[in-house]
Design an enzyme around this catalytic site. Structure first.
Site, PDB file in Angstrom:
ATOM      1  N   ASP A  15     -12.639   3.086  -0.824  1.00  0.00           N
ATOM      2  CA  ASP A  15     -11.779   3.358   0.318  1.00  0.00           C
ATOM      3  C   ASP A  15     -12.276   4.633   0.973  1.00  0.00           C
ATOM      4  O   ASP A  15     -12.385   5.659   0.317  1.00  0.00           O
ATOM      5  CB  ASP A  15     -10.350   3.538  -0.180  1.00  0.00           C
ATOM      6  N   HIS A  16     -12.547   4.572   2.225  1.00  0.00           N
ATOM      7  CA  HIS A  16     -13.065   5.722   2.980  1.00  0.00           C
ATOM      8  C   HIS A  16     -14.399   6.198   2.378  1.00  0.00           C
ATOM      9  O   HIS A  16     -14.828   5.739   1.328  1.00  0.00           O
ATOM     10  CB  HIS A  16     -12.081   6.896   3.010  1.00  0.00           C
ATOM     11  N   HIS A  39       0.859  -1.187   0.000  1.00  0.00           N
ATOM     12  CA  HIS A  39       0.000   0.000   0.000  1.00  0.00           C
ATOM     13  C   HIS A  39       0.892   1.233   0.000  1.00  0.00           C
ATOM     14  O   HIS A  39       1.851   1.298   0.763  1.00  0.00           O
ATOM     15  CB  HIS A  39      -0.883  -0.029   1.251  1.00  0.00           C
ATOM     16  N   HIS A  45      -7.745   0.399  -4.149  1.00  0.00           N
ATOM     17  CA  HIS A  45      -8.512   1.284  -3.264  1.00  0.00           C
ATOM     18  C   HIS A  45      -8.945   2.470  -4.105  1.00  0.00           C
ATOM     19  O   HIS A  45      -8.086   3.170  -4.653  1.00  0.00           O
ATOM     20  CB  HIS A  45      -7.617   1.837  -2.150  1.00  0.00           C
ATOM     21  N   TYR A  51     -14.522   5.504   7.802  1.00  0.00           N
ATOM     22  CA  TYR A  51     -15.257   4.288   7.452  1.00  0.00           C
ATOM     23  C   TYR A  51     -16.753   4.336   7.788  1.00  0.00           C
ATOM     24  O   TYR A  51     -17.299   3.381   8.328  1.00  0.00           O
ATOM     25  CB  TYR A  51     -14.587   3.059   8.085  1.00  0.00           C
ATOM     26  N   CYS A  74      -3.748   2.629  -4.570  1.00  0.00           N
ATOM     27  CA  CYS A  74      -4.647   3.456  -3.762  1.00  0.00           C
ATOM     28  C   CYS A  74      -4.691   4.867  -4.333  1.00  0.00           C
ATOM     29  O   CYS A  74      -3.765   5.660  -4.138  1.00  0.00           O
ATOM     30  CB  CYS A  74      -4.194   3.474  -2.301  1.00  0.00           C
TER      31      CYS A  74
HETATM   32  C1  DNO Z   1      -6.569   3.729   6.104  1.00  0.00           C
HETATM   33  C2  DNO Z   1      -5.955   2.814   5.145  1.00  0.00           C
HETATM   34  C3  DNO Z   1      -4.665   2.201   5.670  1.00  0.00           C
HETATM   35  C4  DNO Z   1      -4.310   1.002   4.835  1.00  0.00           C
HETATM   36  C5  DNO Z   1      -3.064   0.317   5.286  1.00  0.00           C
HETATM   37  C6  DNO Z   1      -2.683  -0.827   4.389  1.00  0.00           C
HETATM   38  O1  DNO Z   1      -7.725   3.865   6.081  1.00  0.00           O
HETATM   39  O2  DNO Z   1      -5.780   3.377   3.908  1.00  0.00           O
HETATM   40  O3  DNO Z   1      -4.857   1.793   6.964  1.00  0.00           O
HETATM   41  O4  DNO Z   1      -5.331   0.090   4.944  1.00  0.00           O
HETATM   42  O5  DNO Z   1      -2.044   1.225   5.291  1.00  0.00           O
HETATM   43  O6  DNO Z   1      -1.599  -1.500   4.923  1.00  0.00           O
END
Ligand code: DNO
Length: 402
Positions: free
Chosen positions: A358-359, A240, A305, A375, A278
């Site tokens: 993501d988020h 990531h 992501h 989240y 991401c």
């Molecule tokens: C936060 C995420 C990070 C991600 C980790 C992956 O919301 O983007 O916690 O999951 O860094 O290792």
């Protein structure tokens, strides 16, 4: 089509597996959050969680994360044992049929935001990273030695003004958010407690002699220990990127740009050495062209992501939802769908490409629900629906033009 996944924090997550099923989620992204980084994940524990997902007609698609212990990143005396444990966890995951594992190699902090409740124009609540505020935290609240030296003059001035205006409570909230709140629900290195700031400073000191080159070497050693096991067991490891993608607190950052990521991929040419692409993290710096990056990294992208960011000022960005923001989501999703077609044509058995929204922005009922920072249920569901609509249209276009 990209597989629809969702990050689930286990039994304590207010969003249940039943909810996931109703939302049309296909695969679950989760971790054994109760096992401290560096310990072996036993088969029985993996199976227990896996069976839980299966009871609800889902399956455990991606591990996020199998955390890399700090001892591996700094090559402490313990790093060999920790790496052996990591390899064993991979074998155990593979024995349960789990084949996609996300991790990161960010020192001390997994990610960083200065504001967890920034109100956007529509009245939703989102997260913001403001560099001057972060500098104020670093210099005036944490009091890291020689911190000033890491910031340009203009930023130092802004940081000083901000610090002068902050109340003690605001300072405490800021420090607590950065060190504990945003980390604890993932795999924070510092837990809550009276002396959490001091323990955090102690962690930072462990990197005193570790610069960028050194950290890359440590990652390279880690990969060369772990990737052969991943390859042999059919696991795809996905690093990531750094969030935000630039150095903080004097710590080295090695996964922030396309050059960084290509360099990491070059450390071990195996397909098992891959990327978690991401878009949100990488778009935190304006010189990252996400469309070009998607193109350059697609063939080693095994987990995705999707979210967007926009700049508030030249020194700050906020999470702007999923489709709108600086990332051309149409272009990125199209590249990833084309990559999947390429994999199918090339005869790959496993052409699954899981993505998760993501988020999300807190909206509507999110305000009456508990959630971890970033989240919320409704905001993420909106993102999932938007991206799924987008990918449905693009993949139809791609089919029609075949
Ligand atoms: C936060 C995420 C990070 C991600 C980790 C992956 O919301 O983007 O916690 O999951 O860094 O290792």
């Amino acid at each position: 089509m990209l597989e629809k996944t969702w990050r689930w924090f286990g039994q304590n997550d207010p969003v249940t597996l039943n909810d996931l099923k109703q939302m049309g989620v296909e695969g679950v992204v989760t971790s054994l959050h109760h096992i401290p980084p560096g310990e072996v994940w036993p088969v029985e524990e993996i199976r227990r969680v896996q069976q839980e997902t299966e009871k609800h007609g889902l399956y455990w698609s991606v591990v996020e994360s199998l955390p890399v212990a700090e001892g591996i990143k700094i090559r402490s005396k313990d790093s060999e044992r920790l790496t052996d444990n990591y390899r064993q966890s991979l074998r155990n995951l593979a024995a349960c049929g789990i084949d996609t594992v996300c991790y990161n190699f960010m020192p001390v902090l997994d990610w960083a935001r200065t504001h967890l409740q920034y109100k956007n124009k529509q009245g939703g609540e989102t997260m913001l990273f403001d560099f001057p505020t972060f500098a104020a935290f670093d210099i005036y609240i944490l009091g890291r030695e020689n911190a000033q030296a890491d910031y340009p003059d203009a930023m130092l001035q802004k940081a000083e003004q901000l610090a002068l205006k902050m109340t003690e409570t605001e300072k405490e909230t800021l420090a607590h958010n950065i060190i504990v709140v945003t980390q604890a629900f993932i795999h924070g290195s510092v837990s809550d407690g009276k002396d959490y700031r001091q323990r955090f400073l102690d962690y930072l000191k462990t990197y005193r002699d570790i610069g960028k080159e050194q950290l890359i070497q440590h990652l390279s050693l880690f990969l060369n220990n772990v990737i052969p096991v991943a390859e042999e067991t059919g696991i795809r490891m996905c690093i990531h990127p750094d969030d935000p993608p630039f150095p903080l607190l004097g710590l080295p950052r090695i996964a922030s740009t396309v050059d960084d990521l290509l360099h990491i991929l070059a450390q071990n040419r195996s397909l098992s050495n891959g990327i978690a692409f991401c878009t949100g993290s990488l778009s935190g710096r304006p010189d990252n062209d996400l469309t070009a990056m998607a193109q350059q990294l697609a063939d080693r992208t095994h987990f995705i992501h999707l979210r967007n960011t926009a700049r508030l000022t030249s020194d700050s960005f906020y999470e702007s939802g999923h489709l709108s923001g600086s990332v051309d989501m149409y272009a990125v999703v199209k590249i990833l769908l084309q990559e999947q077609i390429r994999r199918k044509k090339a005869g790959w058995n496993n052409f699954r490409m899981p993505f998760r929204p993501d988020h999300g922005i807190r909206i509507l009922d999110d305000f009456s629900r508990q959630s971890n920072p970033g989240y919320p249920l409704v905001g993420r569901l909106k993102g999932l629906a938007e991206i799924d609509g987008l990918q449905t249209a693009i993949s139809r276009q791609l089919q029609d033009s075949e």
